[in-house]
Design a protein around this motif. Structure first.
Motif, PDB file in Angstrom:
ATOM      1  N   ALA A 121       4.052  24.168  83.551  1.00  0.00           N
ATOM      2  CA  ALA A 121       3.789  24.209  85.171  1.00  0.00           C
ATOM      3  C   ALA A 121       5.278  24.089  85.938  1.00  0.00           C
ATOM      4  O   ALA A 121       5.345  24.819  86.867  1.00  0.00           O
ATOM      5  N   LYS A 122       5.982  23.057  85.514  1.00  0.00           N
ATOM      6  CA  LYS A 122       7.188  22.738  85.781  1.00  0.00           C
ATOM      7  C   LYS A 122       7.998  24.114  85.831  1.00  0.00           C
ATOM      8  O   LYS A 122       8.915  24.254  86.577  1.00  0.00           O
ATOM      9  N   LEU A 123       8.018  24.480  84.545  1.00  0.00           N
ATOM     10  CA  LEU A 123       9.057  25.807  84.184  1.00  0.00           C
ATOM     11  C   LEU A 123       8.448  27.051  85.460  1.00  0.00           C
ATOM     12  O   LEU A 123       9.301  27.736  86.040  1.00  0.00           O
ATOM     13  N   ALA A 124       7.077  27.184  85.401  1.00  0.00           N
ATOM     14  CA  ALA A 124       6.670  28.156  86.352  1.00  0.00           C
ATOM     15  C   ALA A 124       7.163  28.139  87.905  1.00  0.00           C
ATOM     16  O   ALA A 124       7.302  28.928  88.551  1.00  0.00           O
ATOM     17  N   GLU A 125       7.144  26.854  88.226  1.00  0.00           N
ATOM     18  CA  GLU A 125       7.441  26.503  89.559  1.00  0.00           C
ATOM     19  C   GLU A 125       9.090  26.225  89.934  1.00  0.00           C
ATOM     20  O   GLU A 125       9.613  26.426  90.923  1.00  0.00           O
ATOM     21  N   LEU A 126       9.840  26.284  88.785  1.00  0.00           N
ATOM     22  CA  LEU A 126      11.263  26.143  88.902  1.00  0.00           C
ATOM     23  C   LEU A 126      11.970  27.330  89.697  1.00  0.00           C
ATOM     24  O   LEU A 126      11.826  28.486  89.321  1.00  0.00           O
ATOM     25  N   ARG A 127      12.771  26.781  90.624  1.00  0.00           N
ATOM     26  CA  ARG A 127      13.617  27.843  91.584  1.00  0.00           C
ATOM     27  C   ARG A 127      14.856  27.207  91.702  1.00  0.00           C
ATOM     28  O   ARG A 127      14.988  26.110  92.003  1.00  0.00           O
ATOM     29  N   VAL A 132      16.573  32.274  91.779  1.00  0.00           N
ATOM     30  CA  VAL A 132      16.229  32.780  90.582  1.00  0.00           C
ATOM     31  C   VAL A 132      15.026  31.725  89.910  1.00  0.00           C
ATOM     32  O   VAL A 132      15.274  30.683  90.240  1.00  0.00           O
ATOM     33  N   GLY A 133      14.292  32.329  88.817  1.00  0.00           N
ATOM     34  CA  GLY A 133      13.494  31.327  88.196  1.00  0.00           C
ATOM     35  C   GLY A 133      14.057  30.571  86.840  1.00  0.00           C
ATOM     36  O   GLY A 133      15.261  30.871  86.797  1.00  0.00           O
ATOM     37  N   ALA A 134      12.987  30.025  86.131  1.00  0.00           N
ATOM     38  CA  ALA A 134      13.585  29.403  85.076  1.00  0.00           C
ATOM     39  C   ALA A 134      14.202  29.992  84.017  1.00  0.00           C
ATOM     40  O   ALA A 134      15.223  29.603  83.270  1.00  0.00           O
ATOM     41  N   ARG A 135      13.892  31.221  83.704  1.00  0.00           N
ATOM     42  CA  ARG A 135      14.425  32.144  82.902  1.00  0.00           C
ATOM     43  C   ARG A 135      15.706  32.851  83.690  1.00  0.00           C
ATOM     44  O   ARG A 135      16.429  33.818  83.064  1.00  0.00           O
ATOM     45  N   GLY A 136      16.275  32.557  84.547  1.00  0.00           N
ATOM     46  CA  GLY A 136      17.238  33.265  85.406  1.00  0.00           C
ATOM     47  C   GLY A 136      16.709  34.594  85.885  1.00  0.00           C
ATOM     48  O   GLY A 136      17.701  35.476  86.425  1.00  0.00           O
ATOM     49  N   GLU A 137      15.268  34.733  86.052  1.00  0.00           N
ATOM     50  CA  GLU A 137      15.056  36.069  86.396  1.00  0.00           C
ATOM     51  C   GLU A 137      15.061  36.083  88.100  1.00  0.00           C
ATOM     52  O   GLU A 137      15.112  34.993  88.784  1.00  0.00           O
ATOM     53  N   LEU A 138      15.828  37.264  88.742  1.00  0.00           N
ATOM     54  CA  LEU A 138      15.834  37.294  90.073  1.00  0.00           C
ATOM     55  C   LEU A 138      14.565  37.340  90.939  1.00  0.00           C
ATOM     56  O   LEU A 138      13.756  38.088  90.611  1.00  0.00           O
ATOM     57  N   ALA A 182      20.759  25.585  82.915  1.00  0.00           N
ATOM     58  CA  ALA A 182      20.976  24.384  82.877  1.00  0.00           C
ATOM     59  C   ALA A 182      19.720  23.543  83.278  1.00  0.00           C
ATOM     60  O   ALA A 182      19.341  22.565  82.503  1.00  0.00           O
ATOM     61  N   ALA A 183      19.034  23.589  84.485  1.00  0.00           N
ATOM     62  CA  ALA A 183      17.918  22.963  84.864  1.00  0.00           C
ATOM     63  C   ALA A 183      16.654  23.229  83.884  1.00  0.00           C
ATOM     64  O   ALA A 183      16.220  22.311  83.415  1.00  0.00           O
ATOM     65  N   THR A 184      16.412  24.345  83.199  1.00  0.00           N
ATOM     66  CA  THR A 184      15.703  24.564  82.330  1.00  0.00           C
ATOM     67  C   THR A 184      15.883  23.594  81.099  1.00  0.00           C
ATOM     68  O   THR A 184      14.927  23.290  80.377  1.00  0.00           O
ATOM     69  N   GLN A 185      17.177  23.600  80.619  1.00  0.00           N
ATOM     70  CA  GLN A 185      17.449  22.897  79.480  1.00  0.00           C
ATOM     71  C   GLN A 185      17.229  21.563  79.516  1.00  0.00           C
ATOM     72  O   GLN A 185      16.766  20.720  78.882  1.00  0.00           O
ATOM     73  N   GLU A 186      17.410  21.041  80.798  1.00  0.00           N
ATOM     74  CA  GLU A 186      17.205  19.458  81.162  1.00  0.00           C
ATOM     75  C   GLU A 186      15.787  19.295  81.088  1.00  0.00           C
ATOM     76  O   GLU A 186      15.458  18.241  80.542  1.00  0.00           O
ATOM     77  N   LEU A 187      15.011  20.083  81.707  1.00  0.00           N
ATOM     78  CA  LEU A 187      13.755  19.836  81.672  1.00  0.00           C
ATOM     79  C   LEU A 187      13.015  19.928  80.291  1.00  0.00           C
ATOM     80  O   LEU A 187      11.985  18.958  80.191  1.00  0.00           O
ATOM     81  N   VAL A 188      13.395  20.996  79.428  1.00  0.00           N
ATOM     82  CA  VAL A 188      12.896  21.111  78.350  1.00  0.00           C
ATOM     83  C   VAL A 188      13.188  19.939  77.365  1.00  0.00           C
ATOM     84  O   VAL A 188      12.168  19.390  76.748  1.00  0.00           O
ATOM     85  N   THR A 189      14.491  19.423  77.361  1.00  0.00           N
ATOM     86  CA  THR A 189      14.836  18.259  76.645  1.00  0.00           C
ATOM     87  C   THR A 189      13.905  16.824  77.036  1.00  0.00           C
ATOM     88  O   THR A 189      13.764  16.229  76.094  1.00  0.00           O
TER      89      THR A 189
END
Length: 143
Positions: free
Chosen positions: A38-44, A58-64, A99-106
């Protein structure tokens, strides 16, 4: 009770404790997956160009997700410069999202894991170091 029976019982107790610890980590990781998704889906992540004329989200995967241009950007009429500015801003946003995704996942990985340290630092040594240590330990136990 013989010495061998005592050693076996102690070894079994230690193995059971280790199993309980690992299983507990697994349960915590599994229970956090839905929250993590859920957090990754909401990450902007939003970045602006240095002059503030281009904004990229962009989103969590860097998608525009979006690009916004300030009206002043059209006064220059330099398509190549505008293209470079958009590209640079999107790349900065994608890098920040990584970077934000990495921090969230770790935050959801058990401490002391090579994979968690790899996500934080990008250091393959952290990822492979644990496997190397396990291999050395196993090799020493065989030898």
């Amino acid at each position: 009770m013989t010495l061998a029976e005592t050693v076996d019982r102690d070894a079994n107790r230690a193995l059971r404790q280790r199993f309980d610890e690992v299983y507990g980590q697994y349960q915590r990781l599994r229970s956090g997956l839905d929250e993590l998704r859920a957090k990754l889906a909401e990450l902007r992540v939003t970045e602006r160009s240095d002059d503030g004329q281009v904004t990229a989200t962009v989103g969590a995967r860097g998608e525009l997700i979006s690009v916004e241009l300030a009206p002043a950007v059209f006064h220059a009429r330099d398509a190549k410069a505008l293209s470079r500015k958009i590209t640079l801003t999107v790349h900065r946003a994608a890098s920040a999202a990584t970077a934000a995704t990495q921090e969230l996942v770790t935050g959801y990985l058990p401490e002391g894991q090579g994979s968690a340290e790899f996500l934080r630092s990008g250091d393959f040594g952290a990822l492979l170091g644990r496997a190397d240590a396990a291999f050395r330990d196993e090799g020493g136990a065989r030898g």
